[in-house]
Design an enzyme around this catalytic site. Structure first.
Site, PDB file in Angstrom:
ATOM      1  N   HIS A   1       0.798  -1.233   0.000  1.00  0.00           N
ATOM      2  CA  HIS A   1       0.000   0.000   0.000  1.00  0.00           C
ATOM      3  C   HIS A   1       0.836   1.292   0.000  1.00  0.00           C
ATOM      4  O   HIS A   1       0.578   2.232  -0.764  1.00  0.00           O
ATOM      5  CB  HIS A   1      -0.887   0.062   1.250  1.00  0.00           C
ATOM      6  CG  HIS A   1      -1.700  -1.159   1.509  1.00  0.00           C
ATOM      7  ND1 HIS A   1      -2.957  -1.338   0.996  1.00  0.00           N
ATOM      8  CD2 HIS A   1      -1.449  -2.282   2.246  1.00  0.00           C
ATOM      9  CE1 HIS A   1      -3.459  -2.495   1.416  1.00  0.00           C
ATOM     10  NE2 HIS A   1      -2.557  -3.087   2.171  1.00  0.00           N
TER      11      HIS A   1
HETATM   12  C1  BDR Z   1      -2.267   0.333   5.801  1.00  0.00           C
HETATM   13  O1  BDR Z   1      -2.311  -0.343   7.053  1.00  0.00           O
HETATM   14  C2  BDR Z   1      -1.040  -0.852   7.372  1.00  0.00           C
HETATM   15  O2  BDR Z   1      -1.127  -2.168   7.814  1.00  0.00           O
HETATM   16  C3  BDR Z   1      -0.174  -0.689   6.153  1.00  0.00           C
HETATM   17  O3  BDR Z   1       1.149  -0.370   6.536  1.00  0.00           O
HETATM   18  C4  BDR Z   1      -0.825   0.429   5.394  1.00  0.00           C
HETATM   19  O4  BDR Z   1      -0.318   1.689   5.778  1.00  0.00           O
HETATM   20  C5  BDR Z   1      -3.165  -0.403   4.816  1.00  0.00           C
HETATM   21  O5  BDR Z   1      -4.476  -0.427   5.292  1.00  0.00           O
END
Ligand code: BDR
Ligand code: CA
Length: 303
Positions: A234
């Site tokens: 992400h």
């Molecule tokens: C986000 O949540 C975290 O687990 C990841 O690092 C990312 O920033 C995705 O929902």
């Protein structure tokens, strides 16, 4: 070349370190600081992990410790995705000898100082809960005019991962997200509808392996373990949105955050039909050129 002075506020977290990696690999960025926040794991670990990554890359920037818990809610680490150590239980891939120095100042003090002393507006990439940023904007509103934009990985449009409606970063600290979205600062948002497409396949992992340097060896080991639980990388999307907007589809929109208790807590909603008759407060990213994303990640370990 256009230069983008950058502060990264993150909760490493596997995909957070890929965001740092991508920022490091792009000569357009001048990384001023990396700040930790409580999120994927507790603040001591996110801080340690930020220092490990800065050390691995030999980054010459400040690393500072941020908020140890969300503004109102309790911290709730997601060890299922990021492991007990925040690195899919692979933190031993890093060498502790290269741990970068930690600032004596808090993340909020560091960011305030950098912003106030800068002659040019600075970008903030926020890839964790927005706690530090919300506290900064509330206690030092004079910094707002010094921020070029806050590029956020968080939220989504009609999609969630922490609840059916809410994404992890906003769900973890909904009040912080609410403060940021009502701050008047220019915002950019890569939510789940974009970042769930930001995946890597075995082809890219093999290409990365072939570089066989300290950075590629470390990163491939960590991503391979993480990908077994969450295929989406992400956080680098929030970095690429700054330098490479052409790889996305986006639209300026009015966005709000639900802070009520229940299934919609932390949900981001976009006023697509202009029902509220409000000026846009956020550049919302809707789609991504996945092939470009994959190539960029591969190249970021070609050092
Ligand atoms: C986000 O949540 C975290 O687990 C990841 O690092 C990312 O920033 C995705 O929902
Ligand atoms: Ca994150």
């Amino acid at each position: 070349m256009i230069k983008y002075p950058l502060i990264i506020d993150c909760d490493p977290g596997v995909d957070d370190i890929i965001a740092i990696l991508v920022a490091h690999s792009k000569p357009e960025f001048d990384i001023k600081a990396i700040c930790s926040v409580s999120g994927n794991v507790g603040i001591d670990l996110t801080t340690h992990n930020a220092r490990l990554m800065a050390g691995l890359l030999g980054l010459d920037c400040i690393v500072a410790k941020g908020a140890e818990k969300p503004i109102i809610k309790k911290a709730q680490p997601v060890t299922v995705v990021h492991g007990l150590d925040g690195f899919g239980n692979c933190a031993n891939a890093f060498s502790d000898d290269k741990l970068s120095k930690l600032s004596d100042l808090s993340a909020i003090e560091v960011v305030r100082e950098i912003l106030m002393e800068s002659n040019e507006p600075i970008y903030i990439a926020a890839t964790g809960p927005l706690t530090n940023i919300a506290l900064l904007l509330s206690t030092h509103p004079e910094v707002k005019s010094k921020i070029a934009a806050i590029s956020i990985m968080g939220g989504g449009i009609n999609i969630g991962n922490a609840t059916p409606c809410s994404e992890f970063n906003y769900f973890t600290d909904p009040e912080a997200a609410y403060i940021v979205f009502n701050s008047g600062v220019k915002l950019m948002m890569c939510g789940l509808n974009v970042t769930l497409k930001a995946t890597l396949t075995d082809i890219e992992l093999n290409e990365m392996r072939k570089f066989h340097n300290t950075i590629s060896d470390t990163i491939v080991k960590i991503i391979s373990t993480y990908a077994a639980n969450d295929a989406a990388i992400h956080d680098p999307c929030a970095i690429l949105a700054i330098t490479n907007p052409e790889m996305f589809e986006y639209k300026d929109q009015y966005v709000q955050i639900d802070i009520r208790d229940g299934i919609t807590q932390g949900m981001s909603y976009v006023d697509e039909v202009h029902n509220l008759n409000k000026e846009p407060n956020c550049r919302v990213f809707y789609d991504i050129d996945r092939e470009f994303f994959r190539k960029t990640i591969v190249q970021s370990v070609n050092i």
